[in-house]
Design a protein around this motif. Structure first.
Motif, PDB file in Angstrom:
ATOM      1  N   LEU A 291       6.534  11.876  81.107  1.00 16.12           N
ATOM      2  CA  LEU A 291       7.069  13.220  81.273  1.00 16.12           C
ATOM      3  C   LEU A 291       8.167  13.193  82.321  1.00 16.12           C
ATOM      4  CD1 LEU A 291       3.687  15.179  81.372  1.00 16.12           C
ATOM      5  CD2 LEU A 291       5.260  15.006  79.438  1.00 16.12           C
ATOM      6  N   MET A 292       9.351  13.679  81.968  1.00 16.23           N
ATOM      7  CA  MET A 292      10.507  13.632  82.860  1.00 16.23           C
ATOM      8  C   MET A 292      11.073  15.022  83.104  1.00 16.23           C
ATOM      9  SD  MET A 292      11.522  10.508  83.856  1.00 16.23           S
ATOM     10  CE  MET A 292      11.349   8.770  83.386  1.00 16.23           C
ATOM     11  N   THR A 293      11.609  15.196  84.309  1.00 13.45           N
ATOM     12  CA  THR A 293      12.364  16.404  84.651  1.00 13.45           C
ATOM     13  C   THR A 293      13.614  15.981  85.413  1.00 13.45           C
ATOM     14  OG1 THR A 293      11.367  16.744  86.837  1.00 13.45           O
ATOM     15  CG2 THR A 293      10.209  17.681  84.944  1.00 13.45           C
ATOM     16  N   GLY A 294      14.476  16.941  85.672  1.00 16.21           N
ATOM     17  CA  GLY A 294      15.605  16.676  86.558  1.00 16.21           C
ATOM     18  C   GLY A 294      15.125  16.528  87.993  1.00 16.21           C
ATOM     19  N   ARG A 295      15.949  15.940  88.840  1.00 13.10           N
ATOM     20  CA  ARG A 295      15.587  15.716  90.242  1.00 13.10           C
ATOM     21  C   ARG A 295      15.371  17.022  91.007  1.00 13.10           C
ATOM     22  NH1 ARG A 295      13.715  10.790  92.052  1.00 13.10           N
ATOM     23  NH2 ARG A 295      14.770   9.119  90.939  1.00 13.10           N
ATOM     24  N   ASP A 296      16.027  18.090  90.581  1.00 16.22           N
ATOM     25  CA  ASP A 296      15.930  19.364  91.292  1.00 16.22           C
ATOM     26  C   ASP A 296      14.910  20.309  90.666  1.00 16.22           C
ATOM     27  OD1 ASP A 296      17.946  18.588  93.090  1.00 16.22           O
ATOM     28  OD2 ASP A 296      19.518  19.224  91.677  1.00 16.22           O
ATOM     29  N   HIS A 297      14.129  19.824  89.716  1.00 12.88           N
ATOM     30  CA  HIS A 297      13.107  20.648  89.082  1.00 12.88           C
ATOM     31  C   HIS A 297      12.054  21.051  90.124  1.00 12.88           C
ATOM     32  CE1 HIS A 297       9.888  21.855  86.330  1.00 12.88           C
ATOM     33  NE2 HIS A 297      10.780  21.833  85.352  1.00 12.88           N
ATOM     34  N   PRO A 298      11.532  22.288  90.058  1.00  7.25           N
ATOM     35  CA  PRO A 298      10.503  22.703  91.023  1.00  7.25           C
ATOM     36  C   PRO A 298       9.309  21.753  91.089  1.00  7.25           C
ATOM     37  CG  PRO A 298      11.290  24.594  89.776  1.00  7.25           C
ATOM     38  CD  PRO A 298      11.926  23.391  89.164  1.00  7.25           C
ATOM     39  N   LEU A 299       8.904  21.182  89.958  1.00  7.68           N
ATOM     40  CA  LEU A 299       7.749  20.285  89.958  1.00  7.68           C
ATOM     41  C   LEU A 299       8.062  18.939  90.600  1.00  7.68           C
ATOM     42  CD1 LEU A 299       6.227  20.928  86.401  1.00  7.68           C
ATOM     43  CD2 LEU A 299       5.546  21.924  88.597  1.00  7.68           C
TER      44      LEU A 299
ATOM     45  N   ASP B 252       4.161  26.909  82.667  1.00  2.76           N
ATOM     46  CA  ASP B 252       5.196  27.930  82.849  1.00  2.76           C
ATOM     47  C   ASP B 252       6.601  27.424  82.555  1.00  2.76           C
ATOM     48  OD1 ASP B 252       3.281  29.773  83.661  1.00  2.76           O
ATOM     49  OD2 ASP B 252       3.436  29.177  85.765  1.00  2.76           O
ATOM     50  N   TYR B 253       6.737  26.207  82.068  1.00  7.59           N
ATOM     51  CA  TYR B 253       8.070  25.631  81.915  1.00  7.59           C
ATOM     52  C   TYR B 253       8.396  25.344  80.446  1.00  7.59           C
ATOM     53  CZ  TYR B 253       7.901  25.160  86.947  1.00  7.59           C
ATOM     54  OH  TYR B 253       7.807  25.438  88.275  1.00  7.59           O
ATOM     55  N   PRO B 254       9.689  25.441  80.106  1.00  8.54           N
ATOM     56  CA  PRO B 254      10.113  25.152  78.714  1.00  8.54           C
ATOM     57  C   PRO B 254      10.203  23.635  78.477  1.00  8.54           C
ATOM     58  CG  PRO B 254      12.004  25.787  80.052  1.00  8.54           C
ATOM     59  CD  PRO B 254      10.803  25.944  80.929  1.00  8.54           C
ATOM     60  N   TRP B 255      10.330  23.261  77.184  1.00 10.81           N
ATOM     61  CA  TRP B 255      10.260  21.865  76.802  1.00 10.81           C
ATOM     62  C   TRP B 255      11.468  21.439  75.968  1.00 10.81           C
ATOM     63  CZ3 TRP B 255       6.284  18.310  77.831  1.00 10.81           C
ATOM     64  CH2 TRP B 255       5.191  18.842  78.527  1.00 10.81           C
ATOM     65  N   ILE B 256      11.800  20.172  76.078  1.00 10.27           N
ATOM     66  CA  ILE B 256      12.685  19.521  75.113  1.00 10.27           C
ATOM     67  C   ILE B 256      11.785  18.630  74.268  1.00 10.27           C
ATOM     68  CG2 ILE B 256      14.666  18.019  74.740  1.00 10.27           C
ATOM     69  CD1 ILE B 256      15.703  18.801  77.467  1.00 10.27           C
TER      70      ILE B 256
ATOM     71  N   VAL C 192      20.448  20.229  84.453  1.00  9.88           N
ATOM     72  CA  VAL C 192      20.897  21.595  84.781  1.00  9.88           C
ATOM     73  C   VAL C 192      19.847  22.648  84.450  1.00  9.88           C
ATOM     74  CG1 VAL C 192      23.321  20.984  84.465  1.00  9.88           C
ATOM     75  CG2 VAL C 192      22.007  21.836  82.509  1.00  9.88           C
ATOM     76  N   SER C 193      18.596  22.235  84.225  1.00 12.24           N
ATOM     77  CA  SER C 193      17.590  23.201  83.794  1.00 12.24           C
ATOM     78  C   SER C 193      16.224  22.844  84.358  1.00 12.24           C
ATOM     79  CB  SER C 193      17.508  23.230  82.257  1.00 12.24           C
ATOM     80  OG  SER C 193      16.874  22.050  81.781  1.00 12.24           O
ATOM     81  N   ASP C 194      15.252  23.718  84.089  1.00 14.12           N
ATOM     82  CA  ASP C 194      13.867  23.483  84.485  1.00 14.12           C
ATOM     83  C   ASP C 194      13.023  23.001  83.301  1.00 14.12           C
ATOM     84  OD1 ASP C 194      14.446  24.229  87.042  1.00 14.12           O
ATOM     85  OD2 ASP C 194      13.679  26.269  86.872  1.00 14.12           O
ATOM     86  N   PHE C 195      13.661  22.412  82.297  1.00 17.03           N
ATOM     87  CA  PHE C 195      12.941  21.911  81.134  1.00 17.03           C
ATOM     88  C   PHE C 195      12.186  20.627  81.478  1.00 17.03           C
ATOM     89  CE2 PHE C 195      15.311  25.028  79.002  1.00 17.03           C
ATOM     90  CZ  PHE C 195      14.910  25.128  77.676  1.00 17.03           C
ATOM     91  N   ILE C 196      11.174  20.349  80.662  1.00 18.68           N
ATOM     92  CA  ILE C 196      10.413  19.101  80.741  1.00 18.68           C
ATOM     93  C   ILE C 196      10.637  18.350  79.436  1.00 18.68           C
ATOM     94  CG2 ILE C 196       8.121  18.065  80.977  1.00 18.68           C
ATOM     95  CD1 ILE C 196       7.230  20.679  82.350  1.00 18.68           C
ATOM     96  N   ALA C 197      10.813  17.035  79.521  1.00 15.67           N
ATOM     97  CA  ALA C 197      11.020  16.218  78.330  1.00 15.67           C
ATOM     98  C   ALA C 197      10.088  15.021  78.351  1.00 15.67           C
ATOM     99  CB  ALA C 197      12.472  15.755  78.239  1.00 15.67           C
TER     100      ALA C 197
END
Length: 331
Positions: free
Chosen positions: A180-188, A201-205, A247-252
């Motif tokens: 599971l990956m997020t951007g470096r600035d993601h809240p998690l 609470d987060y959207p997905w790719i 650029v988003s709070d998505f999880i991939a």
């Protein structure tokens, strides 16, 4: 049957196969005549001669145009395969006559092979600059029929379930977990500890429906009580995934090696997924075998997998829980 056997073995020509393909594509003799640069009577005469020689009706005239009969569908299906083989022979002969060393056509599953294939191509060009390559990205559903029909020599990516392989041969290259990956600035990404419920609470790719990863991923999330919201993006493009995570709070979900990008670093969430997929590997049609160029490409893919393992082992990553390893049976 003797008449049919005689015609197929003695009189059936490549021009007949091309005619069948054209009629199946356009379903109209006038359009076929235009694209083949002959007259309509000439097209009609060629089709009549083919049907008379085979002793079978290949097309029927309907309000929607010429529609293939079951005999026509059978012959058209095999015509695609035979013309594919002839094109492959043409490419190899042209390569030999021009001093080139061959050509290989590769289907690539981008979500799992976008790091492996470019490195393998680099090795190939170092060893054999005259071997040329065509790379086509696609899904398992789109690439395997082309591999079966001879339009591709190899398909590289996550191996499908063994019960779907049929006449395909496989070679495992790289056992690498998906994470599971997020951007470096993601809240998690700022959290030292994490529970599965924190993902809700987060959207997905997501990989698209029908892709190899989609069903096992949904089952894994369901087992951890993480419902998929209506806010998601579906794509197999690793370029889209990388750009959007920044650029988003998505999880991939992606292969771990794709997250260790020095230019676009990501954060791996400290939650362990079960083994969702088979290893990354290469497939080919065992009934056709491999050309020398394709054999060389397979050896370059194996060398690239081994190099990738060494690079990952040498790259410090505080978020990595475990490193990928060679697939079982890979030397």
């Amino acid at each position: 049957m003797k008449r049919l056997d005689w015609y197929l073995q003695i009189n059936l020509k490549a021009r007949h196969l091309r005619l069948l393909m054209a009629i199946d594509t356009y379903r109209n003799l006038t359009q076929v005549a235009e694209v083949t640069h002959v007259t309509v009577p000439a097209v009609s005469k060629s089709l009549a001669e083919l049907e008379r020689g085979l002793g079978l009706a290949l097309f029927s005239r309907t309000t929607r145009g010429l529609m293939p009969t079951p005999y026509g569908e059978c012959l058209i299906r095999h015509a695609r395969t035979m013309l594919g083989i002839l094109h492959q022979v043409r490419d190899e002969l042209k390569a030999l006559s021009s001093g080139a060393e061959g050509k290989v056509r590769i289907g690539m599953l981008p979500a799992s092979a976008s790091v492996l294939v470019p490195q393998a191509l680099g090795f190939l060009k170092q060893q054999s600059p005259g071997t040329n390559v065509t790379v086509i990205e696609g899904t398992t559903e789109s690439l395997l029929p082309d591999l079966w029909q001879g339009r591709l020599d190899l398909v590289v990516g996550r191996l499908p379930p063994p019960d779907t392989l049929g006449s395909f041969e496989e070679k495992e290259l790289l056992e690498e977990p998906v994470v599971l990956m997020t951007g470096r600035d993601h809240p998690l990404a700022q959290r030292k500890t994490l529970e599965w419920s924190d993902l809700c609470d987060y959207p997905w790719i997501l990989p698209p429906p029908g892709s190899i990863l989609r069903d096992p991923l949904e089952r894994a999330l369901e087992a951890n009580d993480v419902p998929l919201s209506n806010n998601y993006i579906e794509t197999l493009s690793i370029h889209v995934v990388r750009a959007h995570l920044q650029v988003s709070d998505f999880i991939a979900v992606m292969a771990e090696s794709l997250g260790n990008d020095p230019v676009q670093p990501f954060h791996k969430l400290p939650l362990s997924l079960p083994r969702l997929l088979r290893p990354t590997g290469v497939l080919w049609n065992r009934n056709r075998g491999l050309t020398p160029s394709a054999q060389l490409m397979v050896s370059c893919l194996q060398a690239a997998a081994e190099s990738l393992l060494m690079d990952l082992a040498a790259t410090p990553s505080p978020t990595r829980a475990k490193r990928p390893r060679p697939a079982a049976g890979a030397s």
